[in-house]
Design a protein around this motif. Structure first.
Motif, PDB file in Angstrom:
ATOM      1  N   TRP A   1       0.778  -1.229   0.065  1.00 29.74           N
ATOM      2  CA  TRP A   1       0.118   0.145  -0.004  1.00 29.74           C
ATOM      3  C   TRP A   1       0.803   1.356  -0.139  1.00 29.74           C
ATOM      4  CZ3 TRP A   1       0.836  -3.264   4.114  1.00 29.74           C
ATOM      5  CH2 TRP A   1       1.215  -2.935   5.201  1.00 29.74           C
ATOM      6  N   GLU A   2       0.278   2.177  -0.400  1.00 31.07           N
ATOM      7  CA  GLU A   2       0.935   3.604  -0.561  1.00 31.07           C
ATOM      8  C   GLU A   2       1.233   4.054   0.879  1.00 31.07           C
ATOM      9  OE1 GLU A   2       2.844   6.222  -2.840  1.00 31.07           O
ATOM     10  OE2 GLU A   2       1.453   4.319  -3.867  1.00 31.07           O
ATOM     11  N   GLY A   3       2.722   4.462   1.094  1.00 22.93           N
ATOM     12  CA  GLY A   3       2.829   4.919   2.335  1.00 22.93           C
ATOM     13  C   GLY A   3       3.781   3.649   2.978  1.00 22.93           C
ATOM     14  N   TYR A   4       3.669   2.575   2.651  1.00 27.33           N
ATOM     15  CA  TYR A   4       4.654   1.387   3.429  1.00 27.33           C
ATOM     16  C   TYR A   4       6.079   1.805   3.430  1.00 27.33           C
ATOM     17  CZ  TYR A   4       6.488  -3.187   4.295  1.00 27.33           C
ATOM     18  OH  TYR A   4       6.819  -4.330   4.788  1.00 27.33           O
ATOM     19  N   PRO A   5       6.551   1.611   4.541  1.00 29.65           N
ATOM     20  CA  PRO A   5       7.983   2.398   4.336  1.00 29.65           C
ATOM     21  C   PRO A   5       9.100   1.343   4.057  1.00 29.65           C
ATOM     22  CG  PRO A   5       7.048   1.586   6.786  1.00 29.65           C
ATOM     23  CD  PRO A   5       6.062   1.262   5.790  1.00 29.65           C
ATOM     24  N   TYR A   6       8.954   0.081   3.764  1.00 24.13           N
ATOM     25  CA  TYR A   6      10.113  -0.834   3.541  1.00 24.13           C
ATOM     26  C   TYR A   6       9.853  -1.424   2.226  1.00 24.13           C
ATOM     27  CZ  TYR A   6       9.924  -0.698   8.486  1.00 24.13           C
ATOM     28  OH  TYR A   6       9.732  -0.225   9.704  1.00 24.13           O
ATOM     29  N   PHE A   7      11.070  -1.943   1.761  1.00 24.03           N
ATOM     30  CA  PHE A   7      11.171  -2.610   0.413  1.00 24.03           C
ATOM     31  C   PHE A   7      11.395  -4.226   0.853  1.00 24.03           C
ATOM     32  CE2 PHE A   7      12.759   1.537  -0.349  1.00 24.03           C
ATOM     33  CZ  PHE A   7      11.787   2.073  -1.131  1.00 24.03           C
ATOM     34  N   PRO A   8      10.384  -5.142   0.501  1.00 19.57           N
ATOM     35  CA  PRO A   8      10.374  -6.137   1.173  1.00 19.57           C
ATOM     36  C   PRO A   8      11.182  -7.353   0.811  1.00 19.57           C
ATOM     37  CG  PRO A   8       8.068  -5.833   0.452  1.00 19.57           C
ATOM     38  CD  PRO A   8       8.976  -4.687   0.242  1.00 19.57           C
ATOM     39  N   LEU A   9      11.417  -7.215  -0.558  1.00 17.39           N
ATOM     40  CA  LEU A   9      12.418  -8.360  -1.247  1.00 17.39           C
ATOM     41  C   LEU A   9      13.927  -8.191  -0.900  1.00 17.39           C
ATOM     42  CD1 LEU A   9      10.752  -9.383  -4.586  1.00 17.39           C
ATOM     43  CD2 LEU A   9      11.439 -10.844  -2.631  1.00 17.39           C
ATOM     44  N   ARG A  10      14.202  -7.087  -0.312  1.00 20.11           N
ATOM     45  CA  ARG A  10      15.678  -6.926   0.052  1.00 20.11           C
ATOM     46  C   ARG A  10      16.091  -8.141   0.805  1.00 20.11           C
ATOM     47  NH1 ARG A  10      16.912  -0.619   0.504  1.00 20.11           N
ATOM     48  NH2 ARG A  10      16.386   0.081  -1.656  1.00 20.11           N
ATOM     49  N   LYS A  11      17.199  -8.283   0.905  1.00 16.59           N
ATOM     50  CA  LYS A  11      17.817  -9.557   1.685  1.00 16.59           C
ATOM     51  C   LYS A  11      17.746  -9.155   3.236  1.00 16.59           C
ATOM     52  CE  LYS A  11      18.365 -12.787  -1.524  1.00 16.59           C
ATOM     53  NZ  LYS A  11      17.737 -14.106  -1.341  1.00 16.59           N
ATOM     54  N   ASP A  12      18.159  -7.820   3.447  1.00 21.22           N
ATOM     55  CA  ASP A  12      17.994  -7.341   4.851  1.00 21.22           C
ATOM     56  C   ASP A  12      16.781  -7.276   5.471  1.00 21.22           C
ATOM     57  OD1 ASP A  12      17.826  -5.283   3.238  1.00 21.22           O
ATOM     58  OD2 ASP A  12      19.425  -4.106   4.040  1.00 21.22           O
ATOM     59  N   PHE A  13      15.750  -7.275   4.776  1.00 17.83           N
ATOM     60  CA  PHE A  13      14.379  -7.616   5.220  1.00 17.83           C
ATOM     61  C   PHE A  13      13.945  -8.870   5.849  1.00 17.83           C
ATOM     62  CE2 PHE A  13       9.781  -7.747   5.043  1.00 17.83           C
ATOM     63  CZ  PHE A  13       9.537  -6.502   5.503  1.00 17.83           C
ATOM     64  N   PRO A  14      13.573  -9.058   7.009  1.00 17.92           N
ATOM     65  CA  PRO A  14      13.366 -10.242   7.498  1.00 17.92           C
ATOM     66  C   PRO A  14      12.121 -10.820   6.898  1.00 17.92           C
ATOM     67  CG  PRO A  14      13.001  -8.539   9.170  1.00 17.92           C
ATOM     68  CD  PRO A  14      13.531  -7.875   8.065  1.00 17.92           C
ATOM     69  N   LEU A  15      12.176 -12.250   6.811  1.00 15.48           N
ATOM     70  CA  LEU A  15      10.998 -12.861   6.326  1.00 15.48           C
ATOM     71  C   LEU A  15       9.594 -12.663   7.214  1.00 15.48           C
ATOM     72  CD1 LEU A  15       9.988 -15.050   3.977  1.00 15.48           C
ATOM     73  CD2 LEU A  15      10.556 -16.687   5.837  1.00 15.48           C
ATOM     74  N   ALA A  16       9.883 -12.588   8.446  1.00 16.80           N
ATOM     75  CA  ALA A  16       8.553 -12.190   9.344  1.00 16.80           C
ATOM     76  C   ALA A  16       8.310 -10.819   9.171  1.00 16.80           C
ATOM     77  CB  ALA A  16       9.167 -12.361  10.912  1.00 16.80           C
ATOM     78  N   GLY A  17       8.786  -9.896   8.541  1.00 20.54           N
ATOM     79  CA  GLY A  17       8.251  -8.555   8.378  1.00 20.54           C
ATOM     80  C   GLY A  17       8.659  -8.007   9.326  1.00 20.54           C
ATOM     81  N   LYS A  18       8.379  -6.321   9.286  1.00 21.88           N
ATOM     82  CA  LYS A  18       8.702  -5.395  10.455  1.00 21.88           C
ATOM     83  C   LYS A  18       7.522  -4.603  10.824  1.00 21.88           C
ATOM     84  CE  LYS A  18      13.376  -4.162   8.798  1.00 21.88           C
ATOM     85  NZ  LYS A  18      14.319  -3.220   8.325  1.00 21.88           N
ATOM     86  N   PRO A  19       7.446  -3.872  11.936  1.00 20.06           N
ATOM     87  CA  PRO A  19       6.224  -3.341  12.391  1.00 20.06           C
ATOM     88  C   PRO A  19       6.225  -2.102  11.454  1.00 20.06           C
ATOM     89  CG  PRO A  19       7.952  -3.382  14.169  1.00 20.06           C
ATOM     90  CD  PRO A  19       8.451  -4.187  12.961  1.00 20.06           C
ATOM     91  N   THR A  20       4.728  -1.917  11.184  1.00 20.33           N
ATOM     92  CA  THR A  20       4.376  -0.563  10.399  1.00 20.33           C
ATOM     93  C   THR A  20       3.125  -0.089  11.287  1.00 20.33           C
ATOM     94  OG1 THR A  20       2.657  -1.842   9.237  1.00 20.33           O
ATOM     95  CG2 THR A  20       4.872  -1.626   8.305  1.00 20.33           C
ATOM     96  N   ASP A  21       2.810   1.018  10.751  1.00 20.87           N
ATOM     97  CA  ASP A  21       1.483   1.759  11.448  1.00 20.87           C
ATOM     98  C   ASP A  21       0.391   1.083  11.039  1.00 20.87           C
ATOM     99  OD1 ASP A  21       1.820   2.237   9.044  1.00 20.87           O
ATOM    100  OD2 ASP A  21       1.587   4.643   9.375  1.00 20.87           O
ATOM    101  N   LEU A  22       0.404  -0.047  10.502  1.00 22.56           N
ATOM    102  CA  LEU A  22      -0.747  -0.778  10.294  1.00 22.56           C
ATOM    103  C   LEU A  22      -0.558  -2.454  10.967  1.00 22.56           C
ATOM    104  CD1 LEU A  22      -1.998  -0.012   6.786  1.00 22.56           C
ATOM    105  CD2 LEU A  22      -3.055   0.684   8.757  1.00 22.56           C
ATOM    106  N   PRO A  23      -0.462  -2.214  12.282  1.00 22.84           N
ATOM    107  CA  PRO A  23       0.194  -3.752  12.768  1.00 22.84           C
ATOM    108  C   PRO A  23      -0.661  -5.078  12.067  1.00 22.84           C
ATOM    109  CG  PRO A  23      -0.750  -2.523  14.513  1.00 22.84           C
ATOM    110  CD  PRO A  23      -0.764  -1.401  13.104  1.00 22.84           C
ATOM    111  N   GLU A  24      -1.859  -4.709  12.080  1.00 23.67           N
ATOM    112  CA  GLU A  24      -2.582  -5.911  11.667  1.00 23.67           C
ATOM    113  C   GLU A  24      -2.533  -6.455  10.250  1.00 23.67           C
ATOM    114  OE1 GLU A  24      -4.761  -7.725  13.749  1.00 23.67           O
ATOM    115  OE2 GLU A  24      -3.707  -6.440  15.118  1.00 23.67           O
ATOM    116  N   VAL A  25      -2.010  -5.844   9.520  1.00 24.27           N
ATOM    117  CA  VAL A  25      -1.775  -5.917   8.090  1.00 24.27           C
ATOM    118  C   VAL A  25      -0.535  -6.784   8.132  1.00 24.27           C
ATOM    119  CG1 VAL A  25      -1.803  -5.082   5.640  1.00 24.27           C
ATOM    120  CG2 VAL A  25      -3.172  -4.155   7.226  1.00 24.27           C
ATOM    121  N   ALA A  26       0.608  -6.026   8.458  1.00 22.73           N
ATOM    122  CA  ALA A  26       1.907  -6.866   8.305  1.00 22.73           C
ATOM    123  C   ALA A  26       2.116  -7.053   9.805  1.00 22.73           C
ATOM    124  CB  ALA A  26       2.905  -5.794   7.920  1.00 22.73           C
ATOM    125  N   PHE A  27       1.960  -8.493  10.154  1.00 20.63           N
ATOM    126  CA  PHE A  27       2.294  -8.766  11.308  1.00 20.63           C
ATOM    127  C   PHE A  27       3.864  -9.164  11.492  1.00 20.63           C
ATOM    128  CE2 PHE A  27       1.963 -12.723   8.746  1.00 20.63           C
ATOM    129  CZ  PHE A  27       3.048 -13.451   9.353  1.00 20.63           C
TER     130      PHE A  27
END
Lengths: 423, 163
Positions: free
Chosen positions: B105-131
């Motif tokens: 979504w617009e405003g998501y702060p990370y780039f998830p396919l980067r290798k330094d992004f953990p598989l579990a995800g990172k917290p965002t201001d929409l915690p229910e969406v990206a656990f």
């Protein structure tokens, strides 16, 4: 505009008189309509932001990603075989075809795509063509239902049910089949299965004719689809369309013919193409593709090495202990097989470093996998080229100028699956 | 085929299309060579319908730049592919008409396919969406390690790179 005096006493229920000046203002005003993400015609979770001038669309902005699960990220943490169940969920209307496409991509990376046993190749082609018929039956059924022909949907779903039964007998699952493995398929066809496919071929041919009678010369159907959503050949190529949508626009590109994989090179079939590129042509192409699939199925059933019940014990997996699992009895009694089994389960089949792109002709178009491997049991990067994603990217130029009611026809004729588009 | 200068990729693609007939852009993908320099590899998978030939063009982009010219003027198909590459990897395409996020979504702060992004995800201001609970299979397919007091330590549900 004369305002009629109503006999209702409540003043709030009366229509207000509108002066002609106000009406002029209203005509120029554009309305933005949100279609989806949960709309019966968006077949999943596609959201369209549509700007309307009256009934005519002036701007369309598709919003995708509602079904994004991060399959490409997940693949990087898995062995090659572990990812197969995820491919079921890409184009979930043709899981068997996805399994085959993915397995072939990894086999191409490992250099064993030419060593597949012939029986395995034929079984895989049968799977692909069954999946194609199943996906097109659903595509046409849902398309027809969206523009108001309910009966077709019931007819096509009756046939799809038979395909699910065949898939269940073959793989053990009706929907999430996960049938292929790197280097082959999980198991041989069960006894009597080839005969049931043959029986199905006869039934589905009659049913396709029946559907054709219901739609092809149906006045309402023709009015709703002909010259609606016309995609020119140049436009289709420019936007990277593949599959029936590209062929509906008159381009004869079919991966099965252009770069035959499996045993497609030995089989006879024709590629139908459209002449106008409208919704009606895309429908006709799908109808003919189903007939060609039946033709392919019949050839495979006649020629499958080992015959219907595999009397000559043809293998269905690459006879290489480093790729496919040995039989359980051998694992329990022999040292070598035990080691192979342990290595395959804990580390996965070992792929060399390198990169490969493989595209297969799936019901929706070319499903491609770009694999970047650094060697070992997991991919370093796995990019899925999903046909639905590319096919939908044409919507912002295809929809403007159409009527609001044509959106349903166009979406139905593009026949996309959001599970594959969003990955 | 590798294009050494990423700045010229659009010219190379335009030449491939006009003079060599590669009219279909099949795929555009990005690879994160985490830890190596240059970090990004952008891969273009081209196809010529008239000659039935595939061509793979690759170019490398450094992490500091993270930008290269857009090829969306060469093939319209590149429009969504480049948006996806930007969304997932954070590589920007100069000259793209509408470089917004496409899957996230617009405003998501990370780039998830980067290798330094953990598989579990990172917290965002929409915690229910990206656990941000541990993802199964995080840290590789097999996370069992020798030692440890009990089986829960030896076989954790996931193993993040730091632990």
């Amino acid at each position: 505009m004369a305002v009629q005096e109503l006999s209702i006493q409540d003043p709030g229920a009366r229509t207000a008189a509108v002066s002609p000046e106000e009406l002029e203002d209203l005509q120029g005003e554009k309305m933005v309509v949100n279609m989806g993400p949960s709309h019966p015609a968006t077949h999943g979770v596609l959201r369209l932001v549509i700007e309307l001038d009256g009934e005519t669309i002036t701007r369309a902005d598709p919003d995708i990603g509602y079904l994004h699960r991060g399959d490409e990220k997940i693949a990087e943490a898995m062995t090659w075989n572990q990812f197969i169940p995820y491919t079921d969920r890409l184009d979930y209307l043709a899981p068997l075809a996805n399994n085959v496409a993915y397995a072939l991509a990894v086999e191409k990376l490992m250099g064993i795509d030419g060593k597949l046993p012939p029986r395995c190749q034929y079984i895989r082609v049968i799977c692909c063509e069954l999946a194609r018929i199943s996906a097109h039956l659903l595509g046409i059924g849902a398309f027809a239902m969206d523009v108001g022909a309910m009966t077709v949907f019931l007819h096509t779903f009756t046939e799809r049910e038979k395909i699910y039964n065949l898939a269940e007998a073959l793989t053990g699952a009706r929907f999430t089949t996960s049938y292929t493995r790197i280097g082959g398929v999980t198991r041989d066809t069960p006894p009597g299965w080839i005969a049931s496919v043959r029986e199905f071929c006869d039934g589905v041919s009659a049913q396709i004719d029946e559907t054709e009678k219901l739609l092809t010369r149906n006045r309402v159907w023709v009015d709703r689809t002909q010259h609606v959503g016309v995609i020119s050949k140049a436009q289709a190529i420019e936007f990277g369309l593949t599959g029936p949508n590209l062929r509906g626009s008159g381009c004869d590109y079919d991966v099965r013919k252009a770069h035959p994989y499996l045993c497609y090179g030995d089989l006879e079939f024709d590629i139908p193409i459209g002449s106008v590129g409208d919704c009606y042509d895309r429908y006709l192409v799908r109808m003919e593709e189903m007939r060609q699939s039946v033709r392919l199925l019949r050839q495979c059933l006649d020629r499958i090495p080992g015959g219907p019940d595999n009397a000559s014990k043809e293998p269905v997996q690459v006879p290489d202990g480093k790729v496919s699992l040995p039989p359980k009895s051998a694992v329990l009694t022999k040292m070598e097989e035990l080691i192979h089994q342990f290595m395959l389960v804990t580390e996965g089949p070992n792929a060399p470093a390198g990169e490969v792109y493989f595209g297969a002709e799936n019901p929706k178009g070319e499903l491609g996998f770009y694999i970047h491997s650094r060697g070992g049991g997991t991919p370093h990067r796995l990019k899925i080229r999903s046909p639905s994603f590319c096919n939908l990217s044409i919507l912002p130029v295809l929809l403007p100028g159409c009527l609001m009611s044509d959106v349903v026809s166009i979406l139905g004729s593009l026949d996309f699956v959001m599970g594959e588009c969003d990955r | 085929m590798t294009v050494a200068d990423p700045e010229r990729i659009a010219e190379v693609c335009a030449a491939a299309k006009s003079t060599c007939g590669f009219d279909l852009l099949l795929d555009l993908s990005t690879v994160d060579n985490y830890g190596d320099d240059p970090r990004w590899t952008v891969v273009y998978e081209l196809y010529s319908l008239s000659d039935s030939v595939h061509l793979r063009l690759k170019t490398h982009v450094s992490e500091e730049r993270s930008e290269l010219p857009s090829v969306s003027s060469v093939w319209r198909a590149a429009d969504w592919h480049e948006r996806e590459a930007y969304d997932m990897m954070g590589v920007r395409f100069r000259g793209h008409p509408d470089l917004r996020r496409i899957l996230m979504w617009e405003g998501y702060p990370y780039f998830p396919l980067r290798k330094d992004f953990p598989l579990a995800g990172k917290p965002t201001d929409l915690p229910e969406v990206a656990f941000t609970r541990p993802a199964p299979l995080e840290g590789g397919p097999f996370v069992t390690a020798a030692g440890g007091r009990d089986s829960a330590l030896r076989e954790p549900r996931a193993r993040t790179p730091e632990t």
